[in-house]
Design an enzyme around this catalytic site. Structure first.
Site, PDB file in Angstrom:
ATOM      1  N   GLY A 196       0.840  -1.201   0.000  1.00 36.64           N
ATOM      2  CA  GLY A 196       0.000   0.000   0.000  1.00 36.64           C
ATOM      3  C   GLY A 196       0.873   1.248   0.000  1.00 36.64           C
ATOM      4  CG  HIS A 197      -1.003   4.944   0.993  1.00 36.79           C
ATOM      5  ND1 HIS A 197      -2.132   4.384   1.551  1.00 36.79           N
ATOM      6  CD2 HIS A 197      -1.445   5.762   0.027  1.00 36.79           C
ATOM      7  CE1 HIS A 197      -3.202   4.845   0.945  1.00 36.79           C
ATOM      8  NE2 HIS A 197      -2.821   5.691   0.006  1.00 36.79           N
ATOM      9  CB  VAL A 212       5.469  -0.308   9.321  1.00 38.28           C
ATOM     10  CG1 VAL A 212       4.762   1.018   9.148  1.00 38.28           C
ATOM     11  CG2 VAL A 212       6.949  -0.176   8.994  1.00 38.28           C
ATOM     12  CB  SER A 213       1.033  -3.281  10.346  1.00 37.15           C
ATOM     13  OG  SER A 213       1.491  -3.576   9.045  1.00 37.15           O
ATOM     14  NE  ARG A 219       4.683  12.023  11.994  1.00 32.51           N
ATOM     15  CZ  ARG A 219       4.010  10.882  11.851  1.00 32.51           C
ATOM     16  NH1 ARG A 219       3.680  10.163  12.901  1.00 32.51           N
ATOM     17  NH2 ARG A 219       3.642  10.468  10.648  1.00 32.51           N
ATOM     18  CG  HIS A 262       3.745   4.482  16.223  1.00 29.75           C
ATOM     19  ND1 HIS A 262       4.182   5.727  15.841  1.00 29.75           N
ATOM     20  CD2 HIS A 262       2.834   4.111  15.279  1.00 29.75           C
ATOM     21  CE1 HIS A 262       3.585   6.085  14.721  1.00 29.75           C
ATOM     22  NE2 HIS A 262       2.749   5.133  14.360  1.00 29.75           N
ATOM     23  CB  THR A 300       1.752   9.195   7.319  1.00 26.63           C
ATOM     24  OG1 THR A 300       1.969   7.934   7.944  1.00 26.63           O
ATOM     25  CG2 THR A 300       0.731   9.991   8.124  1.00 26.63           C
TER      26      THR A 300
HETATM   27  N1  LIG Z   1       4.133   2.656  12.542  1.00 27.95           N
HETATM   28  C1  LIG Z   1       4.004   3.790  11.851  1.00 27.95           C
HETATM   29  O1  LIG Z   1       4.680   4.765  12.141  1.00 27.95           O
HETATM   30  C2  LIG Z   1       3.035   3.841  10.712  1.00 27.95           C
HETATM   31  C3  LIG Z   1       2.961   4.946   9.849  1.00 27.95           C
HETATM   32  C4  LIG Z   1       2.081   4.905   8.770  1.00 27.95           C
HETATM   33  C5  LIG Z   1       1.265   3.803   8.581  1.00 27.95           C
HETATM   34  N2  LIG Z   1       1.340   2.772   9.459  1.00 27.95           N
HETATM   35  C6  LIG Z   1       0.532   1.564   9.313  1.00 27.95           C
HETATM   36  O2  LIG Z   1       1.077   0.770   8.259  1.00 27.95           O
HETATM   37  C7  LIG Z   1       0.028  -0.010   7.686  1.00 27.95           C
HETATM   38  C8  LIG Z   1       0.000   0.210   6.192  1.00 27.95           C
HETATM   39  O3  LIG Z   1      -0.370   1.554   5.914  1.00 27.95           O
HETATM   40  P1  LIG Z   1      -0.760   1.977   4.413  1.00 27.95           P
HETATM   41  O4  LIG Z   1      -1.068   3.414   4.434  1.00 27.95           O
HETATM   42  O5  LIG Z   1       0.240   1.445   3.479  1.00 27.95           O
HETATM   43  O6  LIG Z   1      -2.112   1.132   4.277  1.00 27.95           O
HETATM   44  P2  LIG Z   1      -2.839   0.691   2.932  1.00 27.95           P
HETATM   45  O7  LIG Z   1      -4.219   0.308   3.351  1.00 27.95           O
HETATM   46  O8  LIG Z   1      -2.617   1.700   1.871  1.00 27.95           O
HETATM   47  O9  LIG Z   1      -2.018  -0.605   2.446  1.00 27.95           O
HETATM   48  C9  LIG Z   1      -1.959  -1.797   3.150  1.00 27.95           C
HETATM   49  C10 LIG Z   1      -1.763  -2.914   2.138  1.00 27.95           C
HETATM   50  O10 LIG Z   1      -1.643  -4.152   2.859  1.00 27.95           O
HETATM   51  C11 LIG Z   1      -2.302  -5.156   2.088  1.00 27.95           C
HETATM   52  N3  LIG Z   1      -2.617  -6.270   2.985  1.00 27.95           N
HETATM   53  C12 LIG Z   1      -3.528  -6.312   3.986  1.00 27.95           C
HETATM   54  N4  LIG Z   1      -3.488  -7.499   4.599  1.00 27.95           N
HETATM   55  C13 LIG Z   1      -2.531  -8.246   3.974  1.00 27.95           C
HETATM   56  C14 LIG Z   1      -2.018  -9.544   4.163  1.00 27.95           C
HETATM   57  N5  LIG Z   1      -2.490 -10.356   5.118  1.00 27.95           N
HETATM   58  N6  LIG Z   1      -1.043  -9.960   3.335  1.00 27.95           N
HETATM   59  C15 LIG Z   1      -0.554  -9.163   2.361  1.00 27.95           C
HETATM   60  N7  LIG Z   1      -1.000  -7.912   2.140  1.00 27.95           N
HETATM   61  C16 LIG Z   1      -1.973  -7.455   2.946  1.00 27.95           C
HETATM   62  C17 LIG Z   1      -3.514  -4.454   1.521  1.00 27.95           C
HETATM   63  O11 LIG Z   1      -4.047  -5.137   0.403  1.00 27.95           O
HETATM   64  C18 LIG Z   1      -2.957  -3.081   1.178  1.00 27.95           C
HETATM   65  O12 LIG Z   1      -2.499  -3.005  -0.167  1.00 27.95           O
HETATM   66  C19 LIG Z   1      -1.249   0.422   8.408  1.00 27.95           C
HETATM   67  O13 LIG Z   1      -1.475  -0.457   9.492  1.00 27.95           O
HETATM   68  C20 LIG Z   1      -0.903   1.807   8.930  1.00 27.95           C
HETATM   69  O14 LIG Z   1      -1.645   2.232  10.046  1.00 27.95           O
HETATM   70  C21 LIG Z   1       2.196   2.763  10.503  1.00 27.95           C
END
Ligand SMILES: NC(=O)c1ccc[n+]([C@@H]2O[C@H](COP(=O)([O-])OP(=O)(O)OC[C@H]3O[C@@H](n4cnc5c(N)ncnc54)[C@H](O)[C@@H]3O)[C@@H](O)[C@H]2O)c1
Length: 315
Positions: A13-14, A120-121, A153, A177, A231
């Protein structure tokens, strides 16, 4: 750098896509293995990265592994960015059950994995704890990106207040976090000079509204999220910094999520404290001497993480 370095990414994803780009841009990998449960998504991201290859400093092979988690087991480092950020609705805890369900799909495949997982998730500390448990890994080989991002930040907020180059500012956000993170004010320095000294010698510039600065760091992600629904640049670079520390065995001292084993009285779950990161993951912790107020904040943060761990505990 001529050696084969294999990096896996779960969740394109992002965040995952930007991690791939940052890794390639820094020439950190010779092979990248991309996994996402949406096949068309991962296929397109892989194609876009391959189109960019002439512009990267090191040529790499980029593979579409769709949902084949086992292909990641030969990687030196795997970054976990799998989730559904839209579920967070402005609160990282909002993703708790959803991300936990996704983690159950892949983490058990990692039993016996010998590389390092950078996760990260969100909620980051809870998911790092879950990966450690479900994969049965040496906890040092699981690194939560944790407050590596929030500390950047904080430097952004301090830069805005003082005009000092953020690279010259040492400042650490610690704990979760999430909303209970806190700034270790007793260890902020500009160059080699502690903030406490600068408050006396140059009060005009360095008498800060600490609560406001800390809140700017804590809420920084939501400022970005409000306009773009995610983000990505900041977290992708924070995660890539951890990947780089592992593949270059650089012994970087950085705040990141690690398993607490009686740190300020906390044990049994992941959260962020300063750590030394190298080829084996978190090679040692580097705890700071915290003030009483900071220790109380740390305990409150740990209690919140532990509460969430109990909600999804399945081991
Ligand atoms: N820790 C941090 O500082 C921080 C910062 C930003 C985002 N995040 C987290 O990172 C994660 C990803 O953010 P994002 O913006 O990329 O989200 P997003 O929704 O754009 O992308 C997540 C991707 O993961 C894929 N996915 C979901 N479950 C899966 C699995 N079991 N196997 C393979 N792929 C799978 C989805 O299809 C999607 O493409 C989120 O949990 C978000 O909250 C954490």
């Amino acid at each position: 750098m001529g050696m084969v370095t294999k990096i896996g990414i779960i969740g394109m994803g992002h965040v995952g896509a930007h991690v791939a780009n940052a890794i390639l841009y820094q020439g950190l990998a010779s092979e990248i293995y991309c996994v996402d449960s949406i096949e068309s998504k991962v296929a397109c991201e892989v194609n876009d990265l391959q189109d960019a290859m002439p512009f990267y400093p090191r040529q790499a092979r980029v593979y579409n592994c769709h949902e084949n988690y086992d292909e990641l087991l030969a990687c030196d480092v795997v970054v976990n960015a799998a989730g559904h950020v839209a579920q967070s609705a402005g609160n990282r805890d909002g993703e708790l059950f959803c991300t936990a369900e996704e983690t159950k799909k892949w983490a058990p495949h990692f039993q016996g994995y010998e590389g390092v997982v950078v996760t990260v998730s969100n909620p980051c500390d809870v998911i790092a704890t879950m990966i450690w448990k479900l994969a049965g890994l040496d906890p040092r080989r699981v690194i939560g990106s944790g407050t590596a991002l929030d500390s950047a930040r904080l430097r952004h907020a301090l830069w805005a207040e003082t005009g000092c180059n953020p690279n010259s500012i040492t400042s650490w956000m610690m704990g979760e976090h999430g909303a209970s993170q806190f700034a270790a004010w007793s260890h902020v320095s500009f160059g080699a000079t502690p903030l406490a000294e600068l408050e006396k010698s140059d009060p005009e510039r360095f008498s800060l509204d600490k609560d406001a600065v800390e809140e700017a760091a804590r809420r920084g992600g939501y400022v970005t999220y409000a306009g773009k629904g995610c983000t990505e640049y900041s977290i992708a670079n924070a995660a890539t910094e951890l990947v780089k520390a592992v593949v270059q065995d650089s012994k970087l001292i950085t705040p990141c999520g690690t398993l607490l084993e009686d740190v300020y009285g906390g044990s049994g779950h992941f959260t962020s404290i300063p750590c030394v990161v190298g080829k084996d993951g978190v090679e040692r912790t580097f705890p700071l001497a915290l003030s009483e107020v900071e220790q109380a904040s740390f305990h409150a943060s740990c209690a919140h993480i532990q509460e969430n761990v109990e909600k999804i505990r399945c081991w």
